[in-house]
Design an enzyme around this catalytic site. Structure first.
Site, PDB file in Angstrom:
ATOM      1  N   MET A 218       0.864  -1.345   0.135  1.00 54.68           N
ATOM      2  CA  MET A 218       0.026   0.145  -0.102  1.00 54.68           C
ATOM      3  C   MET A 218       1.095   1.334   0.025  1.00 54.68           C
ATOM      4  O   MET A 218       1.620   1.273   0.898  1.00 54.68           O
ATOM      5  CB  MET A 218      -0.846   0.050   1.181  1.00 54.68           C
ATOM      6  N   HIS A 219       0.777   2.089  -0.792  1.00 53.98           N
ATOM      7  CA  HIS A 219       1.665   3.345  -1.002  1.00 53.98           C
ATOM      8  C   HIS A 219       0.775   4.605  -1.526  1.00 53.98           C
ATOM      9  O   HIS A 219       1.448   5.740  -1.428  1.00 53.98           O
ATOM     10  CB  HIS A 219       2.620   2.999  -2.010  1.00 53.98           C
ATOM     11  N   ARG A 220      -0.454   4.520  -1.876  1.00 50.39           N
ATOM     12  CA  ARG A 220      -0.799   5.598  -2.376  1.00 50.39           C
ATOM     13  C   ARG A 220      -1.463   6.680  -1.539  1.00 50.39           C
ATOM     14  O   ARG A 220      -1.844   6.379  -0.596  1.00 50.39           O
ATOM     15  CB  ARG A 220      -2.461   5.159  -3.463  1.00 50.39           C
TER      16      ARG A 220
END
Length: 379
Positions: A218-220
């Site tokens: 998860m990075h957004r």
């Protein structure tokens, strides 16, 4: 006289897509002269070199070293630097991939100098213009001479936008070329060696077995930049997902920074149901995906890989430019956004679902060959 092709990569997602294309060109002997430009939009030298080595991508002929900055700064600096290389080399085609800033900047620059542009992954649409990648896709497709689509839905998008039929060619998904070429190497890796060698906690002692764990990336910004979003999401992951199976979480630097800023990091470290690891390379992530019972991600590329591998995928996004991977289209992915209730519902559904792969048309590992043929046929 050989065909002169200049390919452009700008960020990590491009590396997996350009590798099979470069290898397909190598098989053409001397009929094609290939020049590879790395814009340096992805500016972590260690990660960039490791990916090129792991995927056996030829060393770029030039690195523009654009680095970080706002979208406008990256696009502007890329256009200025790329123009010099373009005018020096005078290729017959500029080939761009995906939807990063380099893709948009280099396609515009090439067309202004009347050089033909081919766009690999043309026609993908999230229909969310708040995403900078969506603007990059739309602009690149508008100026490209050859629109190389990964699936039939993408071709329909382009036709609705008025793209001429002769510009559109359905060639398949080049990401799957990379998956198929590296599947055996990934399969041979030891699952627990990956976890221990990348563990954030050096005392990690939690072994996992195939099919017994979930894996997450998860990075957004929409998921990690707001405490109001991230805190309930973390609570859901601990109470709903990790309570049912170990959760292997490959922590992106941006995500870790936000977790620490919001005071959530220590509680994650203290939860022995979570296996927190540093970002892993392509083969290690492929092994995790092949072995996992469930994937949670906001990555488009992992959606595609899950589709073929059959790993049920909770896609923590409100929309996707890859709808062919969704359950309603025969795939294995469900959109939940960061909503804990939707994640829990999808979790319950997927844990009662038999694992099954779905291979859309032309996701067969031969997309790069078809692309090279299209370019040769248009000389």
């Amino acid at each position: 006289m050989s065909l002169k092709i200049m390919s452009v990569v700008g960020a990590r997602p491009n590396f997996m897509k350009i590798a099979p294309f470069a290898h397909a060109i190598e098989r053409e002997d001397d009929r094609i002269e290939h020049f590879l430009v790395h814009t340096g939009q992805h500016y972590d030298p260690e990660m960039y070199h490791s990916f090129f080595e792991a995927l056996n991508i030829p060393t770029p002929d030039v690195d523009l070293e654009i680095g970080s900055g706002s979208h406008a700064e990256q696009v502007g600096r890329t256009m200025i630097a790329f123009e010099k290389v373009l005018l020096e080399r005078r290729p017959d085609w500029v080939v761009v991939v995906g939807d990063v800033n380099a893709t948009c900047a280099c396609s515009i620059t090439a067309r202004k100098h009347h050089v033909r542009v081919a766009h690999i992954e043309a026609g993908l649409r999230s229909f969310d213009e708040r995403m900078p990648e969506e603007i990059n896709r739309m602009v690149t497709d508008r100026v490209s001479n050859l629109l190389l689509t990964p699936d039939e839905l993408s071709g329909e998008n382009l036709r609705r936008e008025g793209a001429e039929e002769e510009r559109i060619r359905f060639v398949g998904n080049i990401m799957i070329d990379t998956l198929e070429a590296h599947r055996a190497r990934a399969e041979a890796l030891d699952l627990n060696d990956i976890l221990t060698s990348h563990a954030i906690d050096p005392d990690l002692k939690t072994p996992v077995d195939d099919g017994s764990f979930a894996v997450m990336t998860m990075h957004r910004p929409s998921n990690v930049d707001s405490r109001e979003v991230l805190e309930p999401l973390v609570r859901c992951l601990r109470e709903e997902v990790a309570s049912k199976m170990p959760l292997v979480w490959s922590i992106h630097p941006r995500t870790r920074n936000r977790l620490e800023t919001f005071g959530l990091w220590d509680e994650l470290l203290a939860d022995d149901r979570l296996i927190l690891i540093r970002p892993v390379g392509y083969h290690a992530m492929l092994k995790l995906n092949m072995s996992a019972r469930l994937m949670l991600t906001d990555s488009g590329g992992l959606q595609e890989e899950c589709c073929v591998l059959g790993t049920p995928c909770i896609t923590m996004r409100e929309n996707t430019e890859r709808p062919v991977t969704l359950v309603e289209n025969g795939g294995v992915s469900e959109l939940t956004g960061p909503d804990p209730e939707k994640i829990t519902s999808a979790l319950d559904t997927f844990l009662n679902m038999e694992r099954r792969g779905h291979r859309p048309p032309l996701w067969d590992g031969k997309t790069a060959e078809r692309i090279v043929t299209e370019l040769e046929n248009r000389t």
